[in-house]
Design an enzyme around this catalytic site. Structure first.
Site, PDB file in Angstrom:
ATOM      1  N   GLU A 179     -79.045 -74.921  36.531  1.00  0.00           N
ATOM      2  CA  GLU A 179     -79.351 -73.846  37.426  1.00  0.00           C
ATOM      3  C   GLU A 179     -79.939 -74.301  38.972  1.00  0.00           C
ATOM      4  O   GLU A 179     -80.933 -73.841  39.506  1.00  0.00           O
ATOM      5  CB  GLU A 179     -80.480 -73.001  36.903  1.00  0.00           C
ATOM      6  CG  GLU A 179     -80.050 -72.345  35.471  1.00  0.00           C
ATOM      7  CD  GLU A 179     -81.251 -71.661  34.744  1.00  0.00           C
ATOM      8  OE1 GLU A 179     -82.356 -71.732  35.470  1.00  0.00           O
ATOM      9  OE2 GLU A 179     -80.551 -71.058  33.879  1.00  0.00           O
ATOM     10  N   ASN A 224     -74.742 -77.026  34.660  1.00  0.00           N
ATOM     11  CA  ASN A 224     -74.985 -75.889  33.993  1.00  0.00           C
ATOM     12  C   ASN A 224     -75.618 -74.807  34.761  1.00  0.00           C
ATOM     13  O   ASN A 224     -76.674 -74.749  35.416  1.00  0.00           O
ATOM     14  CB  ASN A 224     -75.927 -75.991  32.661  1.00  0.00           C
ATOM     15  CG  ASN A 224     -75.827 -74.937  31.484  1.00  0.00           C
ATOM     16  OD1 ASN A 224     -74.679 -74.543  30.934  1.00  0.00           O
ATOM     17  ND2 ASN A 224     -76.873 -74.497  31.111  1.00  0.00           N
ATOM     18  N   HIS A 264     -74.505 -65.541  29.707  1.00  0.00           N
ATOM     19  CA  HIS A 264     -75.472 -64.493  29.103  1.00  0.00           C
ATOM     20  C   HIS A 264     -74.823 -63.290  29.666  1.00  0.00           C
ATOM     21  O   HIS A 264     -75.156 -63.014  30.849  1.00  0.00           O
ATOM     22  CB  HIS A 264     -76.886 -64.674  29.663  1.00  0.00           C
ATOM     23  CG  HIS A 264     -77.611 -66.129  29.125  1.00  0.00           C
ATOM     24  ND1 HIS A 264     -77.796 -66.216  27.633  1.00  0.00           N
ATOM     25  CD2 HIS A 264     -77.858 -67.015  29.893  1.00  0.00           C
ATOM     26  CE1 HIS A 264     -78.361 -67.301  27.735  1.00  0.00           C
ATOM     27  NE2 HIS A 264     -78.326 -68.087  28.529  1.00  0.00           N
ATOM     28  N   GLU A 293     -74.071 -70.783  26.652  1.00  0.00           N
ATOM     29  CA  GLU A 293     -75.263 -70.020  26.302  1.00  0.00           C
ATOM     30  C   GLU A 293     -74.977 -68.456  25.971  1.00  0.00           C
ATOM     31  O   GLU A 293     -75.517 -67.723  26.141  1.00  0.00           O
ATOM     32  CB  GLU A 293     -76.260 -70.133  27.286  1.00  0.00           C
ATOM     33  CG  GLU A 293     -76.653 -71.543  27.651  1.00  0.00           C
ATOM     34  CD  GLU A 293     -77.946 -71.742  28.452  1.00  0.00           C
ATOM     35  OE1 GLU A 293     -78.590 -70.620  28.522  1.00  0.00           O
ATOM     36  OE2 GLU A 293     -78.277 -72.744  28.859  1.00  0.00           O
ATOM     37  N   ASP A 295     -74.339 -64.931  24.913  1.00  0.00           N
ATOM     38  CA  ASP A 295     -75.085 -63.785  24.058  1.00  0.00           C
ATOM     39  C   ASP A 295     -74.838 -62.683  24.915  1.00  0.00           C
ATOM     40  O   ASP A 295     -74.302 -62.395  26.009  1.00  0.00           O
ATOM     41  CB  ASP A 295     -76.506 -63.922  23.867  1.00  0.00           C
ATOM     42  CG  ASP A 295     -77.118 -64.345  24.782  1.00  0.00           C
ATOM     43  OD1 ASP A 295     -77.063 -63.970  26.146  1.00  0.00           O
ATOM     44  OD2 ASP A 295     -78.597 -64.830  24.865  1.00  0.00           O
TER      45      ASP A 295
HETATM   46  C1  XIL Z   1     -84.867 -70.226  26.867  1.00  0.00           C
HETATM   47  C2  XIL Z   1     -85.068 -70.271  25.504  1.00  0.00           C
HETATM   48  O1  XIL Z   1     -84.005 -69.521  24.767  1.00  0.00           O
HETATM   49  C3  XIL Z   1     -86.641 -69.745  25.392  1.00  0.00           C
HETATM   50  O2  XIL Z   1     -86.895 -69.710  23.897  1.00  0.00           O
HETATM   51  C4  XIL Z   1     -87.457 -70.027  26.108  1.00  0.00           C
HETATM   52  O3  XIL Z   1     -88.789 -69.595  26.095  1.00  0.00           O
HETATM   53  C5  XIL Z   1     -87.116 -70.095  27.603  1.00  0.00           C
HETATM   54  O4  XIL Z   1     -85.610 -70.718  27.756  1.00  0.00           O
HETATM   55  N1  XIL Z   1     -81.043 -70.372  30.449  1.00  0.00           N
HETATM   56  C6  XIL Z   1     -81.213 -71.698  30.084  1.00  0.00           C
HETATM   57  C7  XIL Z   1     -82.113 -71.915  28.654  1.00  0.00           C
HETATM   58  O5  XIL Z   1     -80.688 -72.792  30.458  1.00  0.00           O
HETATM   59  O6  XIL Z   1     -82.942 -73.040  28.530  1.00  0.00           O
HETATM   60  C8  XIL Z   1     -82.985 -70.603  28.413  1.00  0.00           C
HETATM   61  O7  XIL Z   1     -83.707 -70.982  27.399  1.00  0.00           O
HETATM   62  C9  XIL Z   1     -82.301 -69.229  28.559  1.00  0.00           C
HETATM   63  C10 XIL Z   1     -81.804 -69.210  30.013  1.00  0.00           C
END
Ligand code: XIL
Length: 402
Positions: A179, A224, A264, A293, A295
């Site tokens: 990020e 990422n 996401h 990631e 969802d």
């Molecule tokens: C999130 C986790 O899922 C949580 O449990 C934690 O509290 C915060 O981080 N992008 C990312 C991940 O790269 O590392 C994040 O994970 C979600 C967003």
């Protein structure tokens, strides 16, 4: 792709039958079905085990499939662990490899959970992604007090050497930098104004990748990012800034192998050709793409569970139908194993107005497959079939690889 057309008959039937089965079993047992010992976790009529698992279907499509895992649950919850073993050819630690987890103090490392995960994956022949080596979040409390422009560069370098070095040869890939772009921060290069940027300068990214390659020459080094998926102006600008950065890194021979598109997703948002173009642009500069990631945030959907589950399944399907034909997409991971542990149910800004928990993943909170499981599996099959068609031999041409 807009999300306006109606459900197909097949989707409706799948959703309705799975929901009916869930309701019936919950009524019978009071707490949902026990896991079936022989056929795995599926609802009646949907076998999710063995050759029917996501890892098996992904492998047939020349891809890896997996979950972000919680190391504590992996240790303590046998059903959770069994589902991971059944479905995954790759896993990633949801939190256990972040600075916050690994660095109790500026001069200390705590590797217990990360080591256990590496051993778990190796003993089951599951590939492992590392997440992550450099990010502006999940920094330990001591960071703000103790890290300065004088020691930051050395600290980041030592961290990457120590962590990536410890697991060298055992990782599928590392998210080296997470990020690093935020157009809203107003810089012409699009870089996010992170502590690392402020303390080290813009070359922290290049430095991180070079040190990671030295420490573990065999892991695929990944950049990422999130917020680059939608068909909005904001996402288009962010994609452009990410690509500019990736091209510059490549021009400077920075060791960079892959891009992670977090994925996401938001229910009722549009995903389309902008993102597809981005994946193709990545291929042109020699990068693999992982959907790291996945969802679906369902906070804008109605309360009704059947409607939500089918809408979520449709979005998984349309998103993967868009991207899986791209041959440089080689791994798909969801951010969590089941709805029970999803990060989307932590924090007010992600909460649904009706107070119900979100249902963003492929398995419900009793580890039963949801309509989205079937949708994802079918997108893997479609990729396999498209690949098979493309590789039909012709007399003149050698067989192209999938
Ligand atoms: C999130 C986790 O899922 C949580 O449990 C934690 O509290 C915060 O981080 N992008 C990312 C991940 O790269 O590392 C994040 O994970 C979600 C967003």
């Amino acid at each position: 792709m807009s999300e306006t057309h109606s459900f197909s008959r097949r989707e409706l039937l799948q959703g309705a039958s799975m929901l009916a089965a869930t309701t019936a079993m919950t009524a019978l047992t009071g707490c949902g079905p026990k896991r079936s010992s022989s056929s795995g976790h599926g609802l009646p009529g949907v076998d999710v085990s063995g050759s029917h698992s996501l890892k098996a279907h992904a492998m047939d499509a020349r891809m890896l499939f997996g979950f972000a895992v919680n190391t504590q649950k992996l240790r303590d919850d046998a059903a959770y662990r069994a589902l991971v073993e059944q479905q995954c050819s790759i896993i990633v630690a949801e939190n256990a490899m972040k600075w916050q987890a690994l660095r109790p103090a500026i001069d200390q490392f705590s590797f217990a959970d990360a080591d256990a995960l590496v051993e778990f994956a190796a003993s089951r022949h599951i590939r492992l992604r590392g997440h992550n080596l450099c990010w502006h979040e999940a920094l330990p409390e001591w960071f703000a007090k103790q890290v300065t422009a004088v020691n930051a560069r050395q600290l980041l370098r030592d961290h990457i050497r120590t962590v990536a070095g410890r697991y060298a040869g055992r990782m599928h890939s590392w998210d080296v930098v997470n990020e690093a772009i935020d157009v809203k921060d107003g810089r012409p290069d699009g870089l996010r104004n992170t502590p690392w940027l402020q303390l080290i300068g813009t070359d922290y990214i290049e430095m991180a990748f070079r040190v990671a390659r030295d420490a573990d020459p065999s892991a695929l080094l990944t950049y990422n990012e999130y917020g680059i998926e939608q068909e909005t102006q904001d996402a288009a600008m962010k994609r452009a800034a990410v690509l500019l950065m990736l091209r510059r890194l490549k021009q400077r021979n920075v060791p960079l192998d892959a891009v992670g598109i977090q994925s996401h997703l938001q229910a009722q948002s549009a995903y389309g050709t902008g993102l597809q173009r981005f994946v193709r642009d990545c291929r042109e500069i020699g990068l693999e793409v992982f959907l790291t990631e996945m969802d679906v945030n369902d906070r804008t959907l109605p309360s009704d569970i059947a409607t939500r589950d089918i809408t979520v399944a449709r979005l998984y399907r349309s998103y993967l139908d868009l991207l899986l034909p791209e041959r440089n997409v080689t791994a798909v991971l969801t951010w969590g194993v089941s709805d029970a542990g999803t990060w989307l149910n932590n924090g007010k800004d992600r909460a649904r107005e009706d107070g119900l928990p979100q249902r963003p993943l492929l398995f419900d909170d009793h580890l039963r497959a949801k309509p989205a499981f079937v949708a994802v599996r079918e997108t893997f099959d479609a990729r396999r079939q498209a690949g098979a068609l493309r590789s039909t031999p012709t007399p003149q041409k050698p067989l192209p690889k999938l």
